[in-house]
Design a protein around this motif. Structure first.
Motif, mmCIF file in Angstrom:
data_model
loop_
_atom_site.group_PDB
_atom_site.id
_atom_site.type_symbol
_atom_site.label_atom_id
_atom_site.label_comp_id
_atom_site.label_asym_id
_atom_site.label_seq_id
_atom_site.Cartn_x
_atom_site.Cartn_y
_atom_site.Cartn_z
ATOM 1 N N HIS A 75 0.796 -1.379 -0.150
ATOM 2 C CA HIS A 75 -0.105 -0.028 0.026
ATOM 3 C C HIS A 75 0.973 1.191 -0.225
ATOM 4 C CE1 HIS A 75 -3.789 -2.160 0.392
ATOM 5 N NE2 HIS A 75 -3.249 -2.911 1.032
ATOM 6 N N GLY B 55 -1.008 3.162 -2.792
ATOM 7 C CA GLY B 55 -0.941 1.877 -3.426
ATOM 8 C C GLY B 55 -0.139 1.615 -4.257
ATOM 9 N N PRO C 109 -4.833 -1.330 -4.150
ATOM 10 C CA PRO C 109 -5.437 -0.144 -3.848
ATOM 11 C C PRO C 109 -5.015 0.871 -2.975
ATOM 12 C CG PRO C 109 -6.579 -1.922 -2.750
ATOM 13 C CD PRO C 109 -5.459 -2.690 -3.165
ATOM 14 N N PRO C 110 -5.299 2.024 -3.238
ATOM 15 C CA PRO C 110 -4.816 3.099 -2.382
ATOM 16 C C PRO C 110 -5.591 2.998 -0.868
ATOM 17 C CG PRO C 110 -6.321 3.967 -3.679
ATOM 18 C CD PRO C 110 -6.176 2.740 -4.093
ATOM 19 N N LEU C 111 -5.043 3.435 0.179
ATOM 20 C CA LEU C 111 -5.751 3.779 1.465
ATOM 21 C C LEU C 111 -5.915 4.969 1.636
ATOM 22 C CD1 LEU C 111 -3.533 0.978 3.580
ATOM 23 C CD2 LEU C 111 -5.914 0.821 2.359
ATOM 24 N N HIS D 84 -7.681 8.363 1.088
ATOM 25 C CA HIS D 84 -8.644 8.918 0.348
ATOM 26 C C HIS D 84 -9.265 7.862 -0.329
ATOM 27 C CE1 HIS D 84 -7.339 12.949 1.427
ATOM 28 N NE2 HIS D 84 -6.045 12.676 0.852
ATOM 29 N N SER D 85 -9.393 6.786 0.412
ATOM 30 C CA SER D 85 -10.286 5.532 -0.269
ATOM 31 C C SER D 85 -11.587 5.379 0.139
ATOM 32 C CB SER D 85 -9.347 4.203 0.147
ATOM 33 O OG SER D 85 -10.120 2.952 -0.107
ATOM 34 N N ASP D 86 -12.489 5.463 -0.998
ATOM 35 C CA ASP D 86 -13.803 5.194 -0.499
ATOM 36 C C ASP D 86 -14.298 4.040 -0.004
ATOM 37 O OD1 ASP D 86 -13.644 3.941 -3.109
ATOM 38 O OD2 ASP D 86 -15.409 4.803 -4.039
ATOM 39 N N TYR D 87 -13.429 2.912 -0.548
ATOM 40 C CA TYR D 87 -13.848 1.774 0.073
ATOM 41 C C TYR D 87 -13.368 1.554 1.371
ATOM 42 C CZ TYR D 87 -13.715 -3.263 0.515
ATOM 43 O OH TYR D 87 -13.957 -4.799 0.892
ATOM 44 N N VAL E 75 -12.190 0.543 -5.800
ATOM 45 C CA VAL E 75 -11.841 1.470 -4.938
ATOM 46 C C VAL E 75 -11.503 2.709 -5.963
ATOM 47 C CG1 VAL E 75 -9.885 2.330 -3.338
ATOM 48 C CG2 VAL E 75 -10.641 -0.037 -3.332
ATOM 49 N N ASN E 76 -12.384 3.867 -5.444
ATOM 50 C CA ASN E 76 -12.270 4.943 -6.172
ATOM 51 C C ASN E 76 -12.533 4.775 -7.615
ATOM 52 O OD1 ASN E 76 -11.832 6.167 -3.482
ATOM 53 N ND2 ASN E 76 -9.528 6.426 -3.986
ATOM 54 N N ASN F 296 -6.317 11.315 5.346
ATOM 55 C CA ASN F 296 -7.561 10.623 6.060
ATOM 56 C C ASN F 296 -8.157 11.331 7.314
ATOM 57 O OD1 ASN F 296 -7.566 8.770 3.642
ATOM 58 N ND2 ASN F 296 -6.583 7.152 5.110
#
Length: 122
Positions: A28, A34, A40-42, A44-47, A69-70, A103
């Protein structure tokens, strides 16, 4: 006396940062963005925002699923879990993730972390 731990103090955050750097950062990344199309990114991650309830079990048991994710699809065939981590260590990692890289996700609650792990259906 029964204590409820609902937030992250300095020690919890520092421990979460240390564990993230040791266990999560390779995939990550240090900046939480990510690794290309693989992880995936952590940041600003919508997931991440929408799945706080299952995040403890993802950290503990891993993930084999397709997630979005996003707006980008990630197909996880084998994200390793970290089964040896305690609920408190997992909670500390979430404290770090939820408050880093811009975040502003509410801090985790240890009771919810424990419940998420205990209710995982293998």
């Amino acid at each position: 006396m029964f204590l409820i731990f609902t937030n992250c103090g300095d020690n919890n955050y520092s421990e979460g940062k240390r564990l993230y750097e040791k266990l999560c950062q390779n995939c990550h990344q240090e900046n939480g963005l990510g690794l290309g199309g693989l992880y995936p990114p952590l940041a600003h991650s919508d997931y991440l925002i929408n799945n706080q309830n299952i995040l403890p079990r993802i950290i503990k048991f891993g993930l084999k699923d397709t997630i979005t994710v996003n707006g980008k699809v990630y197909d996880f065939q084998a994200m390793e879990g970290f089964g040896s981590l305690t609920p408190f260590q997992i909670n500390n990692i979430i404290c770090y993730i939820n408050t880093n890289w811009g975040n502003q996700i509410p801090l985790p609650n240890i009771q919810n972390t424990i419940k998420s792990i205990e209710t995982y259906k293998k």
